[in-house]
Design a protein around this motif. Structure first.
Motif, PDB file in Angstrom:
ATOM      1  N   VAL A   1      44.769  45.060  37.625  1.00  0.00           N
ATOM      2  CA  VAL A   1      45.064  44.757  38.724  1.00  0.00           C
ATOM      3  C   VAL A   1      44.934  43.437  39.896  1.00  0.00           C
ATOM      4  CG1 VAL A   1      43.891  45.823  41.059  1.00  0.00           C
ATOM      5  CG2 VAL A   1      44.235  47.431  39.429  1.00  0.00           C
ATOM      6  N   ASN A   2      45.520  43.072  40.611  1.00  0.00           N
ATOM      7  CA  ASN A   2      45.772  41.889  40.910  1.00  0.00           C
ATOM      8  C   ASN A   2      45.140  40.475  39.934  1.00  0.00           C
ATOM      9  OD1 ASN A   2      46.270  42.592  43.178  1.00  0.00           O
ATOM     10  ND2 ASN A   2      44.318  43.166  44.282  1.00  0.00           N
TER      11      ASN A   2
ATOM     12  N   ILE B   1      37.469  37.969  36.410  1.00  0.00           N
ATOM     13  CA  ILE B   1      38.109  39.199  36.232  1.00  0.00           C
ATOM     14  C   ILE B   1      36.872  39.946  35.431  1.00  0.00           C
ATOM     15  CG2 ILE B   1      40.293  38.546  36.057  1.00  0.00           C
ATOM     16  CD1 ILE B   1      39.999  38.949  32.924  1.00  0.00           C
TER      17      ILE B   1
ATOM     18  N   VAL C   1      41.881  45.514  33.538  1.00  0.00           N
ATOM     19  CA  VAL C   1      41.221  44.636  34.418  1.00  0.00           C
ATOM     20  C   VAL C   1      41.981  44.341  35.210  1.00  0.00           C
ATOM     21  CG1 VAL C   1      41.932  41.998  33.899  1.00  0.00           C
ATOM     22  CG2 VAL C   1      42.534  43.189  31.913  1.00  0.00           C
ATOM     23  N   LEU C   2      40.401  44.023  36.206  1.00  0.00           N
ATOM     24  CA  LEU C   2      40.586  43.948  37.331  1.00  0.00           C
ATOM     25  C   LEU C   2      39.934  43.040  37.917  1.00  0.00           C
ATOM     26  CD1 LEU C   2      38.556  47.509  38.060  1.00  0.00           C
ATOM     27  CD2 LEU C   2      40.581  47.276  37.456  1.00  0.00           C
ATOM     28  N   GLY C   3      40.781  42.311  38.964  1.00  0.00           N
ATOM     29  CA  GLY C   3      40.684  40.977  39.114  1.00  0.00           C
ATOM     30  C   GLY C   3      40.951  40.463  41.069  1.00  0.00           C
ATOM     31  N   GLN C   4      40.997  39.444  41.154  1.00  0.00           N
ATOM     32  CA  GLN C   4      41.345  39.445  42.851  1.00  0.00           C
ATOM     33  C   GLN C   4      41.746  38.211  42.975  1.00  0.00           C
ATOM     34  OE1 GLN C   4      36.912  39.052  43.339  1.00  0.00           O
ATOM     35  NE2 GLN C   4      37.288  40.444  44.977  1.00  0.00           N
ATOM     36  N   GLY C   5      43.088  37.874  41.966  1.00  0.00           N
ATOM     37  CA  GLY C   5      44.074  36.663  42.200  1.00  0.00           C
ATOM     38  C   GLY C   5      43.187  36.087  41.416  1.00  0.00           C
ATOM     39  N   GLU C   6      42.781  36.239  40.285  1.00  0.00           N
ATOM     40  CA  GLU C   6      42.673  35.699  39.551  1.00  0.00           C
ATOM     41  C   GLU C   6      43.433  35.012  38.520  1.00  0.00           C
ATOM     42  OE1 GLU C   6      40.905  37.682  39.792  1.00  0.00           O
ATOM     43  OE2 GLU C   6      38.627  37.273  39.453  1.00  0.00           O
TER      44      GLU C   6
END
Lengths: 427, 427
Positions: B376-377, A111, A419-424
């Motif tokens: 996000v995500n 993240i 928080v910027l994630g990619q599905g964590e």
């Protein structure tokens, strides 16, 4: 206003402010700047209606026998109006910090975490006489994306109502909610008690006024208060100070204006330079009629000054005093350690300065003096939002919590985590 | 302790803390890190005396008939001790932020103005059962250059006393004042009342415990409180969400652990994907025995799930609820606007997440959702000081003032203005 219910009225203002604050928080920089420029234009074009409202306040003040300087503070001269109009335009020209994301970093989980600057929400401002504060507070609210509830002094109520009407019109012109800036339209004192006790609607209170007012508000507020108590500021002349510079800086710090909170009230002089320095600055003070409240050692060194110097023995209370007048306390100290100890004990933790050529002493003073502003080789009079480059100042905080020192736009904001994630997911 | 005067005792702790804080504020990074490593070593070497103290607490808890999980929270196992020892070493390895000067800029007058990070001063910490919190709080105090007064739970008093003794020894070993970390050695409840009402000695209170405790402390504290109220966190599945990811992330956010404050308590699903998504996540929840409190639309879409799904109609109160249990509220919303409105109304402003592929919706969610952490995500379970890279966490703030979200070292500091001049004066 007899059957008027102050509590209900204030709750209504609070509810409207809260609703408006959600709109303001997502308003574009363009809309906020449009409102600020519209407000500047409307102030310049105000003409007769504003003058008439101001005349009502002035007539009431004169009839009540207010002293001339108090009446003057109420007066909206063309110069005062031009100054606040320019202030609005300067704010419009500043970058918009709302929505800025700082410190975005990738963490081991994948993240990315940073912080976004967002408005606090709703601030309540409580102030006295000068109606121009209404515009300063309104313009800061608009630029910072907050809503504000303004409670000005009863002396200025007619001027304030006229000004608040212009603010509403400027907000509407920019497509922003008119309730983003609301003036408390009653002079009932109970309104203040309500304003400081509505945590559901008001996030922070900013009082501007005497120490007594601020202490009373802090004691009964149910929300955080950005406190500005007294300014007992010091200048310490170190052993290695450039004495020519010291005479100029200490003179400026004390005498450039006597009333501001950042004027120096206490002068500390290192023993090593006291005999050389004190007669020089003493002559300046004597010439300007500044009373010197001295410890025995300083008094002895000031003996024999030409003219009519006013030299008085200092009492223990003098070391604590914020004079806001042509009076200064003077003490000879052994050196840096005693200066720091004296300041940390007696200062109001507002602004304190060292004059020195010694790098190590300068660094120690900066680190160890526990004040909102600490300075090296500069006049304490610089402790000010504009001089610090904040662009505007809603007040000066003598607190350590949240905002410390001059409070500008950032003091009216808070940082939320992004928080910027990619599905964590958490394991 | 009959003739024991709690008020005098607490005043004495306060006075000692204030004195120690001045020393800690100027302590070198090396000394603070030495103390932290010494504390880690002493914890690992503690052996029998610490075990005996802990055994006293455990025996008392068992005799009082405390439930097994409560007794377990008191237990200082070798694993718990190793974890806190490693925590101390990790803090020692982190950079020291105290004394950092940020944003130094030259102003038109010639002065350079920046801000220096300094300790807040003294913090008071009020917490329950787990004795390892004593070491976490002590190590954060040491690293951040603050003094601390720790008030642990009466169940852990013997363990806490033994741990506090090690902290004092570690401080002394590093040449730092032993009073920098003081444990309140009495279990008298009056001590809390005193601790939260000594503004001369304590700058901020950090309570850790249930919402009731924190509300009581906030209501009567005379100093600022870093409040951590409830965590009613939401995950919103947007129209464009990757549904495979959404199943994994929502499952993790709700079920990875039920008790933490950052677990998702409310699931919002955009109407456009509700029919495709809800049966999938519903099957996961049904398999794990998670009760689903649904609005009518969600309930209809969850009909016909295999197994024994627990589907219950949601009441208005459910939208506000922090379950901390295998229960989740589920609502179908029209889209982003309704999701944001729902969250801003019902959420406790702790942590809320959007799952989406739409960049504009992601940005709007980040900007417009008024919570300490917006994601996000990613799983809401990431809202944590360690996961955010803060290195340590003294608590999570649901306030907007001063510190918001997970609070690490920086939340225990403040920024003072630093002015560097060359004899500039105010004109």
């Amino acid at each position: 206003m007899n059957a008027f219910n102050v509590a209900e009225y204030m709750q209504a203002l609070g509810l409207q402010a809260r609703a408006a604050s959600a709109q303001m928080a997502k308003a574009s920089a363009r809309a906020k700047n449009t409102a600020l420029r519209a407000l500047a234009r409307r102030l310049r074009e105000a003409g007769e209606p504003l003058a008439q409202a101001n005349a009502l306040d002035l007539a009431r003040a004169e009839a009540a026998g207010l002293a001339a300087p108090m009446v003057d503070r109420l007066r909206l001269t063309p110069k005062v109006i031009e100054t606040v109009a320019q202030g609005c335009e300067q704010l419009a020209a500043m970058p918009d910090v709302i929505g800025d994301i700082v410190g975005l970093k990738e963490q081991p989980s994948g993240i990315r975490v940073g912080q976004m600057r967002v408005p606090i929400g709703v601030f309540g401002m409580i102030y006295e006489s000068r109606p121009n504060v209404t515009i300063e507070a309104a313009s800061l609210a608009i630029k910072s994306g907050n809503a504000a509830i303004l409670r000005g002094g009863s002396e200025a109520i007619d001027s304030n109502k006229a000004l608040a009407q212009m603010v509403r019109a400027a907000l509407a012109e920019a497509g922003l909610p008119e309730d983003a800036v609301q003036l408390v339209a009653t002079t009932d004192r109970e309104a203040v008690g309500q304003l400081i006790a509505m945590p559901a609607f008001v996030d922070v209170i900013i009082p501007r006024g005497g120490k007594g007012l601020i202490e009373r508000i802090s004691a009964s507020a149910k929300v955080p208060v950005i406190k500005h108590l007294d300014g007992n500021c010091h200048t310490y002349v170190d052993d290695t100070a450039d004495l020519d510079m010291a005479v100029v800086v200490v003179d400026n710090a004390k005498t450039q204006k006597y009333s501001p909170c950042n004027a120096t009230e206490g002068l500390l002089v290192a023993r090593g330079v006291a005999a050389a320095f004190l007669p020089r600055i003493g002559a300046v003070f004597a010439a300007k009629g500044v009373e010197m409240r001295c410890d025995a050692e300083a008094a002895a060194l000031l003996e024999g000054l030409a003219g009519q110097p006013r030299i008085v023995p200092a009492s223990e209370q003098d070391w604590f005093e914020e004079y806001l007048a042509p009076v200064i306390s003077i003490k000879v100290v052994a050196g840096l350690d005693e200066a720091i100890a004296h300041i940390n004990h007696y200062s109001s933790h507002h602004t304190d300065a060292i004059l020195t050529r010694d790098h190590v002493n300068a660094q120690r003073f900066l680190r160890e003096v526990d004040s909102a502003s600490v300075m090296v080789n500069a006049s304490t009079r610089f402790a000010d939002g504009f001089e610090y480059g904040l662009g505007a100042e809603i007040g000066i905080s003598t607190d350590k919590f949240h905002a410390r020192g001059p409070v500008g736009i950032e003091g009216l904001t808070s940082l939320k985590y992004v928080v910027l994630g990619q599905g964590e997911i958490r394991s």
